[in-house]
Design a protein around this motif. Structure first.
Motif, PDB file in Angstrom:
ATOM      1  N   MET A 136       0.860  -1.172  -0.092  1.00 44.68           N
ATOM      2  CA  MET A 136      -0.286  -0.040  -0.008  1.00 44.68           C
ATOM      3  C   MET A 136       0.756   1.134   0.017  1.00 44.68           C
ATOM      4  SD  MET A 136      -3.154   0.997  -0.253  1.00 44.68           S
ATOM      5  CE  MET A 136      -4.186  -0.367   0.541  1.00 44.68           C
ATOM      6  N   SER A 137       1.869   1.455   0.786  1.00 44.51           N
ATOM      7  CA  SER A 137       2.792   2.350   0.917  1.00 44.51           C
ATOM      8  C   SER A 137       3.426   2.822  -0.505  1.00 44.51           C
ATOM      9  CB  SER A 137       3.773   2.645   2.065  1.00 44.51           C
ATOM     10  OG  SER A 137       4.603   3.542   2.084  1.00 44.51           O
ATOM     11  N   PHE A 142       3.558   5.461  -5.982  1.00 39.53           N
ATOM     12  CA  PHE A 142       3.415   5.363  -7.475  1.00 39.53           C
ATOM     13  C   PHE A 142       2.503   6.451  -7.791  1.00 39.53           C
ATOM     14  CE2 PHE A 142       5.130   1.265  -7.438  1.00 39.53           C
ATOM     15  CZ  PHE A 142       6.265   1.511  -8.564  1.00 39.53           C
ATOM     16  N   TRP A 143       1.525   6.976  -6.935  1.00 44.55           N
ATOM     17  CA  TRP A 143       0.655   8.030  -7.307  1.00 44.55           C
ATOM     18  C   TRP A 143       1.285   8.950  -7.218  1.00 44.55           C
ATOM     19  CZ3 TRP A 143      -1.174  12.397  -4.976  1.00 44.55           C
ATOM     20  CH2 TRP A 143      -2.419  12.986  -5.441  1.00 44.55           C
ATOM     21  N   SER A 144       2.026   9.562  -6.023  1.00 45.91           N
ATOM     22  CA  SER A 144       2.957  10.583  -6.246  1.00 45.91           C
ATOM     23  C   SER A 144       3.867  10.854  -7.430  1.00 45.91           C
ATOM     24  CB  SER A 144       3.677  10.427  -5.014  1.00 45.91           C
ATOM     25  OG  SER A 144       2.772  10.715  -3.602  1.00 45.91           O
ATOM     26  N   LEU A 145       4.454   9.719  -7.769  1.00 44.97           N
ATOM     27  CA  LEU A 145       5.183   9.775  -9.050  1.00 44.97           C
ATOM     28  C   LEU A 145       4.539  10.231 -10.097  1.00 44.97           C
ATOM     29  CD1 LEU A 145       7.461   6.655  -9.087  1.00 44.97           C
ATOM     30  CD2 LEU A 145       8.142   8.989  -8.891  1.00 44.97           C
ATOM     31  N   MET A 257       9.584   9.611  -0.241  1.00 40.87           N
ATOM     32  CA  MET A 257       9.284   9.408   1.199  1.00 40.87           C
ATOM     33  C   MET A 257       8.431   8.120   1.389  1.00 40.87           C
ATOM     34  SD  MET A 257      10.519   9.644   4.123  1.00 40.87           S
ATOM     35  CE  MET A 257      11.670  10.931   3.963  1.00 40.87           C
ATOM     36  N   ARG A 258       7.315   8.307   0.587  1.00 39.42           N
ATOM     37  CA  ARG A 258       6.446   7.113   0.812  1.00 39.42           C
ATOM     38  C   ARG A 258       7.188   5.749   0.438  1.00 39.42           C
ATOM     39  NH1 ARG A 258       0.829   9.996  -1.512  1.00 39.42           N
ATOM     40  NH2 ARG A 258       0.243  10.539   0.544  1.00 39.42           N
ATOM     41  N   PHE A 259       8.261   5.881  -0.745  1.00 37.15           N
ATOM     42  CA  PHE A 259       8.580   4.403  -0.747  1.00 37.15           C
ATOM     43  C   PHE A 259       9.858   3.870   0.422  1.00 37.15           C
ATOM     44  CE2 PHE A 259       7.780   5.590  -5.484  1.00 37.15           C
ATOM     45  CZ  PHE A 259       7.073   4.383  -5.746  1.00 37.15           C
ATOM     46  N   LEU A 260      10.081   5.032   1.184  1.00 38.12           N
ATOM     47  CA  LEU A 260      10.717   4.649   2.150  1.00 38.12           C
ATOM     48  C   LEU A 260      10.055   4.528   3.691  1.00 38.12           C
ATOM     49  CD1 LEU A 260      13.775   7.198   1.242  1.00 38.12           C
ATOM     50  CD2 LEU A 260      13.937   4.770   1.129  1.00 38.12           C
ATOM     51  N   GLY A 261       8.690   5.010   3.412  1.00 35.77           N
ATOM     52  CA  GLY A 261       7.935   5.026   4.382  1.00 35.77           C
ATOM     53  C   GLY A 261       7.789   3.921   5.718  1.00 35.77           C
ATOM     54  N   ILE A 308       4.522  15.370   5.015  1.00 28.91           N
ATOM     55  CA  ILE A 308       3.415  15.238   4.691  1.00 28.91           C
ATOM     56  C   ILE A 308       3.229  13.847   4.019  1.00 28.91           C
ATOM     57  CG2 ILE A 308       1.140  15.663   3.343  1.00 28.91           C
ATOM     58  CD1 ILE A 308       1.647  18.480   3.733  1.00 28.91           C
ATOM     59  N   ALA A 309       3.706  13.050   3.582  1.00 28.87           N
ATOM     60  CA  ALA A 309       4.102  11.759   2.743  1.00 28.87           C
ATOM     61  C   ALA A 309       3.526  10.778   3.568  1.00 28.87           C
ATOM     62  CB  ALA A 309       5.618  11.566   2.013  1.00 28.87           C
ATOM     63  N   ASN A 310       3.835  10.626   4.698  1.00 29.58           N
ATOM     64  CA  ASN A 310       3.585   9.289   5.661  1.00 29.58           C
ATOM     65  C   ASN A 310       2.653   9.588   6.591  1.00 29.58           C
ATOM     66  OD1 ASN A 310       5.001   7.133   4.366  1.00 29.58           O
ATOM     67  ND2 ASN A 310       6.867   8.340   4.923  1.00 29.58           N
ATOM     68  N   MET A 311       2.178  10.983   6.534  1.00 26.74           N
ATOM     69  CA  MET A 311       1.255  11.311   7.901  1.00 26.74           C
ATOM     70  C   MET A 311      -0.176  10.554   7.694  1.00 26.74           C
ATOM     71  SD  MET A 311       2.126  15.322   8.389  1.00 26.74           S
ATOM     72  CE  MET A 311       0.725  15.483   9.404  1.00 26.74           C
ATOM     73  N   VAL A 312      -0.711  10.645   6.599  1.00 31.16           N
ATOM     74  CA  VAL A 312      -2.077  10.017   6.099  1.00 31.16           C
ATOM     75  C   VAL A 312      -2.124   8.699   6.435  1.00 31.16           C
ATOM     76  CG1 VAL A 312      -3.896   9.748   4.394  1.00 31.16           C
ATOM     77  CG2 VAL A 312      -2.951  11.998   4.894  1.00 31.16           C
ATOM     78  N   PRO A 313      -0.951   7.985   5.773  1.00 26.50           N
ATOM     79  CA  PRO A 313      -0.996   6.474   5.884  1.00 26.50           C
ATOM     80  C   PRO A 313      -0.855   5.913   7.194  1.00 26.50           C
ATOM     81  CG  PRO A 313       0.615   7.042   4.159  1.00 26.50           C
ATOM     82  CD  PRO A 313       0.036   8.340   4.713  1.00 26.50           C
TER      83      PRO A 313
END
Length: 391
Positions: A136-137, A142-145, A257-261, A308-313
């Motif tokens: 999921m993260s 990919f959405w951000s990309l 950051m989402r790929f590293l989150g 912000i990248a990983n706050m919502v997840p």
């Protein structure tokens, strides 16, 4: 798991990643189109804000309807339909040359993008079950990309050939991606046909507090998407190509950051990750609002995206692991509250921005992110995710 099943699951993972990219690409491509709506229709920021509100309402109407459809037809079939419809949505908005045409086009754009969002997230869960590991993260990465690609290229293309050819190019690119991915999507088990119980709001107040964390995290994201380009163009005098880089830079750092989150969260825990992420996001938003020139503001938006990248997840994970509440119930409350921040709140921001300017608004949004940092302890239940079996 047989070799064929593993192969299908891996192909399904690539397919759902492509869907996330396509959805983000449409949203990113819409960002540099926003300032042109003002000039080509001769409307005010308040009217544009109302149109963005129509976009949000379209999404909020379509999201629960999409869930209803998936319960009967499965996520794969519904994702296929809305992915194809989404391919043409931006073109309809670009073709609209008056308020009577653009309002329903915006509602349609919001509806199909929102429904596709629900369907692709649901399908990502199916892929996770097939693979036995989290995706999921990185899917959101990919959405951000996609958002970065759409935002970075959009301003340059619009400046070179105009808004309508740009929308046509977006349609071709998205449809091509969807056409390739559509046959590789996997399907999960469909629920047995039954009378579905009516949704009931949980009595545990913690889930609503987590919902406010998601809301305060997504309002700044929606503000950058819908108003950063206009802020750079009107208040800093940048051209449309430069203005398009605001959301593009924001999306790029969010993607990285989402790929590293997942690794960061597993190492430091959900609470610490959320607290530091919120402070990073707040600092970036503050500098963006105080920046004396466009490129510093763009860099600040990029820095804010790291936080912000990983706050919502993390907020969503906390919602799905609340004691005494069904995972789906907690998730539905928090996602509804959270998505209203990115879909509905920007209309109010446009109303205020026309009157006080957008610089002071981005400074104020940094305060919301500080509040999230102070509330980070409520995300303790998200640490459950760190105890899942490793890949």
């Amino acid at each position: 798991m047989t070799t064929d099943t593993k192969l299908a699951a891996r192909r399904g993972r690539l397919a759902v990643a492509a869907m996330f990219f396509a959805n983000g690409f449409i949203i990113g491509s819409w960002a540099p189109q926003i300032p042109l709506v003002l000039s080509r229709l001769g409307i005010t920021e308040t009217t544009l804000g109302l149109l963005i509100l129509v976009f949000g309402l379209g999404a909020l109407v379509a999201m629960p309807w999409c869930g209803y459809l998936m319960a009967r037809h499965g996520s794969r079939a519904i994702l296929r339909v809305f992915a194809v419809l989404s391919s043409f949505a931006l073109l309809l908005v670009a073709l609209a040359n008056n308020l009577w045409l653009i309002a329903p086009a915006m509602f349609f754009l919001g509806g199909v993008i929102g429904a596709m969002d629900v369907a692709m997230n649901t399908n990502a869960v199916v892929v996770e079950k097939r693979l036995g590991r989290a995706v999921m993260s990185s899917s959101h990465g990919f959405w951000s990309l996609g958002g970065f690609a759409g935002g970075a290229s959009g301003g340059l293309i619009i400046q070179s050939v105009g808004h309508l050819p740009h929308a046509g190019m977006v349609t071709v690119v998205v449809f091509a991606i969807v056409a390739v991915a559509i046959g590789m999507l996997v399907e999960g088990e469909r629920p047995a046909a039954q009378e579905h119980a009516r949704f009931s709001w949980p009595s545990n107040p913690l889930v609503y507090l987590v919902g406010f964390m998601a809301l305060f995290s997504m309002i700044p994201e929606g503000a950058v998407l819908d108003w950063a380009a206009l802020y750079l163009q009107q208040e800093m005098g940048s051209d449309i190509a430069t203005a398009g880089f605001a959301f593009a830079a924001f999306s790029a750092t969010m993607a990285a950051m989402r790929f590293l989150g997942d690794g960061v969260r597993n190492r430091f825990g959900a609470v610490a990750t959320l607290r530091v992420s919120a402070l990073i996001a707040a600092a970036g938003m503050l500098v963006a609002g105080l920046a004396p020139h466009a490129w510093l503001a763009i860099a600040a938006f990029a820095f804010s995206g790291l936080g912000i990248a990983n706050m919502v997840p993390i907020a969503f994970s906390a919602a799905g692991n609340q004691d005494g509440i069904e995972s789906g119930t907690g998730m539905s409350v928090v996602t509804t509250m959270g998505y209203s921040g990115i879909l509905v709140a920007p209309s109010a921001i446009g109303f205020l921005g026309e009157r006080v300017g957008f610089a002071i608004i981005f400074v104020a949004l940094s305060g919301l992110l500080v509040v999230v940092s102070l509330m980070a302890g409520l995300a303790r239940s998200a640490d459950f995710v760190a105890h899942q079996p490793a890949e």
